[in-house]
Scaffold this motif. Sequence first.
Motif, PDB file in Angstrom:
ATOM      1  N   GLU A  29       0.841  -1.192   0.000  1.00  0.00           N
ATOM      2  CA  GLU A  29       0.000   0.000   0.000  1.00  0.00           C
ATOM      3  C   GLU A  29       0.879   1.247   0.000  1.00  0.00           C
ATOM      4  O   GLU A  29       1.802   1.342   0.804  1.00  0.00           O
ATOM      5  CB  GLU A  29      -0.883  -0.014   1.251  1.00  0.00           C
ATOM      6  CG  GLU A  29      -1.746  -1.269   1.334  1.00  0.00           C
ATOM      7  CD  GLU A  29      -2.426  -1.425   2.692  1.00  0.00           C
ATOM      8  OE1 GLU A  29      -2.279  -0.524   3.545  1.00  0.00           O
ATOM      9  OE2 GLU A  29      -3.095  -2.441   2.876  1.00  0.00           O
TER      10      GLU A  29
ATOM     11  N   ASP B  32       0.929   4.664   1.053  1.00  0.00           N
ATOM     12  CA  ASP B  32       0.320   5.704   1.889  1.00  0.00           C
ATOM     13  C   ASP B  32       1.431   6.293   2.750  1.00  0.00           C
ATOM     14  O   ASP B  32       2.618   6.102   2.443  1.00  0.00           O
ATOM     15  CB  ASP B  32      -0.823   5.115   2.733  1.00  0.00           C
ATOM     16  CG  ASP B  32      -0.381   3.947   3.599  1.00  0.00           C
ATOM     17  OD1 ASP B  32       0.845   3.735   3.751  1.00  0.00           O
ATOM     18  OD2 ASP B  32      -1.252   3.247   4.131  1.00  0.00           O
TER      19      ASP B  32
ATOM     20  N   PHE C 286       2.726   5.445   5.419  1.00  0.00           N
ATOM     21  CA  PHE C 286       3.645   4.461   5.993  1.00  0.00           C
ATOM     22  C   PHE C 286       4.734   4.041   4.996  1.00  0.00           C
ATOM     23  O   PHE C 286       5.731   3.454   5.382  1.00  0.00           O
ATOM     24  CB  PHE C 286       2.879   3.212   6.450  1.00  0.00           C
ATOM     25  CG  PHE C 286       1.934   3.470   7.597  1.00  0.00           C
ATOM     26  CD1 PHE C 286       2.418   3.626   8.889  1.00  0.00           C
ATOM     27  CD2 PHE C 286       0.572   3.552   7.383  1.00  0.00           C
ATOM     28  CE1 PHE C 286       1.552   3.861   9.953  1.00  0.00           C
ATOM     29  CE2 PHE C 286      -0.305   3.783   8.434  1.00  0.00           C
ATOM     30  CZ  PHE C 286       0.188   3.945   9.722  1.00  0.00           C
TER      31      PHE C 286
ATOM     32  N   TYR D 212      -3.355  -0.305  -3.265  1.00  0.00           N
ATOM     33  CA  TYR D 212      -3.962   0.876  -2.628  1.00  0.00           C
ATOM     34  C   TYR D 212      -2.992   2.042  -2.698  1.00  0.00           C
ATOM     35  O   TYR D 212      -1.811   1.898  -2.357  1.00  0.00           O
ATOM     36  CB  TYR D 212      -4.289   0.544  -1.165  1.00  0.00           C
ATOM     37  CG  TYR D 212      -4.821   1.692  -0.335  1.00  0.00           C
ATOM     38  CD1 TYR D 212      -6.058   2.272  -0.618  1.00  0.00           C
ATOM     39  CD2 TYR D 212      -4.100   2.192   0.743  1.00  0.00           C
ATOM     40  CE1 TYR D 212      -6.559   3.302   0.160  1.00  0.00           C
ATOM     41  CE2 TYR D 212      -4.595   3.224   1.534  1.00  0.00           C
ATOM     42  CZ  TYR D 212      -5.823   3.773   1.240  1.00  0.00           C
ATOM     43  OH  TYR D 212      -6.316   4.800   2.008  1.00  0.00           O
ATOM     44  N   ILE D 213      -3.478   3.165  -3.184  1.00  0.00           N
ATOM     45  CA  ILE D 213      -2.708   4.417  -3.159  1.00  0.00           C
ATOM     46  C   ILE D 213      -3.657   5.489  -2.635  1.00  0.00           C
ATOM     47  O   ILE D 213      -4.754   5.661  -3.177  1.00  0.00           O
ATOM     48  CB  ILE D 213      -2.222   4.836  -4.566  1.00  0.00           C
ATOM     49  CG1 ILE D 213      -1.444   3.702  -5.253  1.00  0.00           C
ATOM     50  CG2 ILE D 213      -1.345   6.088  -4.473  1.00  0.00           C
ATOM     51  CD1 ILE D 213      -1.092   4.007  -6.721  1.00  0.00           C
ATOM     52  N   ASN D 214      -3.258   6.196  -1.583  1.00  0.00           N
ATOM     53  CA  ASN D 214      -4.128   7.285  -1.125  1.00  0.00           C
ATOM     54  C   ASN D 214      -3.488   8.626  -1.459  1.00  0.00           C
ATOM     55  O   ASN D 214      -2.453   8.707  -2.134  1.00  0.00           O
ATOM     56  CB  ASN D 214      -4.490   7.127   0.353  1.00  0.00           C
ATOM     57  CG  ASN D 214      -3.318   7.351   1.289  1.00  0.00           C
ATOM     58  OD1 ASN D 214      -2.255   7.849   0.887  1.00  0.00           O
ATOM     59  ND2 ASN D 214      -3.499   6.995   2.542  1.00  0.00           N
ATOM     60  N   SER D 215      -4.107   9.704  -0.993  1.00  0.00           N
ATOM     61  CA  SER D 215      -3.634  11.044  -1.370  1.00  0.00           C
ATOM     62  C   SER D 215      -2.228  11.302  -0.852  1.00  0.00           C
ATOM     63  O   SER D 215      -1.447  12.007  -1.507  1.00  0.00           O
ATOM     64  CB  SER D 215      -4.598  12.111  -0.856  1.00  0.00           C
ATOM     65  OG  SER D 215      -4.800  11.975   0.536  1.00  0.00           O
ATOM     66  N   THR D 216      -1.887  10.733   0.288  1.00  0.00           N
ATOM     67  CA  THR D 216      -0.511  10.877   0.781  1.00  0.00           C
ATOM     68  C   THR D 216       0.444  10.131  -0.143  1.00  0.00           C
ATOM     69  O   THR D 216       1.556  10.597  -0.421  1.00  0.00           O
ATOM     70  CB  THR D 216      -0.394  10.345   2.224  1.00  0.00           C
ATOM     71  OG1 THR D 216      -1.365  11.018   3.033  1.00  0.00           O
ATOM     72  CG2 THR D 216       0.987  10.600   2.794  1.00  0.00           C
TER      73      THR D 216
ATOM     74  N   ALA E 263       1.109  12.202  -3.066  1.00  0.00           N
ATOM     75  CA  ALA E 263       2.105  13.234  -2.714  1.00  0.00           C
ATOM     76  C   ALA E 263       3.516  12.651  -2.726  1.00  0.00           C
ATOM     77  O   ALA E 263       4.470  13.324  -3.147  1.00  0.00           O
ATOM     78  CB  ALA E 263       1.771  13.825  -1.352  1.00  0.00           C
TER      79      ALA E 263
ATOM     80  N   VAL F  84       4.551  12.446  -6.284  1.00  0.00           N
ATOM     81  CA  VAL F  84       4.905  13.807  -6.742  1.00  0.00           C
ATOM     82  C   VAL F  84       6.320  14.156  -6.282  1.00  0.00           C
ATOM     83  O   VAL F  84       7.113  14.732  -7.027  1.00  0.00           O
ATOM     84  CB  VAL F  84       3.884  14.847  -6.210  1.00  0.00           C
ATOM     85  CG1 VAL F  84       4.371  16.273  -6.465  1.00  0.00           C
ATOM     86  CG2 VAL F  84       2.525  14.630  -6.865  1.00  0.00           C
TER      87      VAL F  84
ATOM     88  N   ILE G 125      -6.550   7.857 -11.980  1.00  0.00           N
ATOM     89  CA  ILE G 125      -6.143   8.855 -10.981  1.00  0.00           C
ATOM     90  C   ILE G 125      -4.868   9.577 -11.434  1.00  0.00           C
ATOM     91  O   ILE G 125      -4.729  10.787 -11.233  1.00  0.00           O
ATOM     92  CB  ILE G 125      -5.997   8.189  -9.598  1.00  0.00           C
ATOM     93  CG1 ILE G 125      -7.404   7.929  -9.037  1.00  0.00           C
ATOM     94  CG2 ILE G 125      -5.162   9.053  -8.648  1.00  0.00           C
ATOM     95  CD1 ILE G 125      -7.457   7.319  -7.671  1.00  0.00           C
TER      96      ILE G 125
ATOM     97  N   THR H  16      -5.047  13.653 -11.794  1.00  0.00           N
ATOM     98  CA  THR H  16      -4.097  14.504 -11.064  1.00  0.00           C
ATOM     99  C   THR H  16      -3.061  15.136 -11.994  1.00  0.00           C
ATOM    100  O   THR H  16      -2.247  15.930 -11.553  1.00  0.00           O
ATOM    101  CB  THR H  16      -3.340  13.680 -10.005  1.00  0.00           C
ATOM    102  OG1 THR H  16      -2.692  12.579 -10.662  1.00  0.00           O
ATOM    103  CG2 THR H  16      -4.278  13.141  -8.937  1.00  0.00           C
TER     104      THR H  16
END
Lengths: 158, 119
Positions: free
Chosen positions: B25, B27, B29, B58-62, B65, B68, B93, B97
Motif C-alpha cells: 500500500e 500511503d 507508511f 492501494y494508493i491514497n492522497s498521501t 504526494a 509527486v 487517478i 491529477t
Amino acid sequence: MSDTGGESAHRTLADFTLPSEPGNEREAMEIVAGAVRDLDLPPARLEKLKTAVSEATINAMEHGNKYRPEAPAAIKVVASTKELSVLITDRGGGPIPAPGAEAPDLEARLEGRESPRGWGLFLIRNMVDEMNVTTSEDRHTIELVLRLKGDDDATETV
Amino acid sequence: MPRKQFEANVRYRPGGVAMIDLNGEIDGFAKETLAAAYGEAEKGKPEAILLDFEGVDYINSTGIALIVGLLARARASKRRLLACGLSEHYAEIFEITRLSDFVGVFPDEESALARVANS
C-alpha cells in the motif's frame, strides 16, 4: 429519511465508528465496500467510491479529529433506489475547505512552491457524483453521493 | 485490520533503466521505504527510473504526494520517471491529477523498456 417502503425509501446499509488513527481509513473503505455489495455497482464505480470513502475518512480523522483516538470518525451508508450516500462525520469545529476547491497546481508542487500534499478533496470531487459538506458547532459531515440511476456511469456494464 | 508491509525492490534493467518493484500500500507508511528505494535506484545514475505498480493495491492522497515528490527529484536530476502495472483505477487517478502528463505510463515492463530503448 425513512427506512420504510416506497421508491424513495432509504435503507441504512452500515453505521459504524472507527478510532482516529492513521491507516484506519483502509478499514472504513473495506467496510463500506462490503455494505454496498448487494447494490452490484460496476467495478470501476466501486473503486471510485472506495477511494472517495478513504479520502473523506482521512480528512475526518486527520483534519477534523486531529488523530485523537477518543474522537472517532462516524460513518453511515444509506441507499435508496436512486442513490447511495456515505456520510462521514468528525468531531472537529474548525473550517473545512470548500467542496469546489480548485485542482491542485502540479507544476507548483513539482517546483517546491506548494506542499506536495492536499489531494484529498480534489480526488473525492472527481470520484463521486456529489459531495456535500455540513458543518455544525462541533462536527463536520461530508456526504458522498453516487447516483444509481440516470447517468452513464451507473449503467456501465460489469 | 492487519496492514500489508510496503516493500520496494530495485532491479537494474538494460538500456540505463532502474526499475523499482512496488508491493503493498502506498500511503504515509510507505514514505521511508519508497525514498530509500528511489535513492538506491539513483545510485547507478540511470537514464530513467521505472516504477512498477503491479503489486500495489492501494494508493491514497498521501501516496500521490509521495509520487509527486519522486517526480520532483527525477526532474531535478533531468531523469525520466516512468510507471507501469497501474490498475485502470489508478491509471485514471494519474490522469485526473495530471501525473500522467509528467510520468510516462505504460501497461507493462516490456512496453516501458521498449519505449526507452527506442527514444
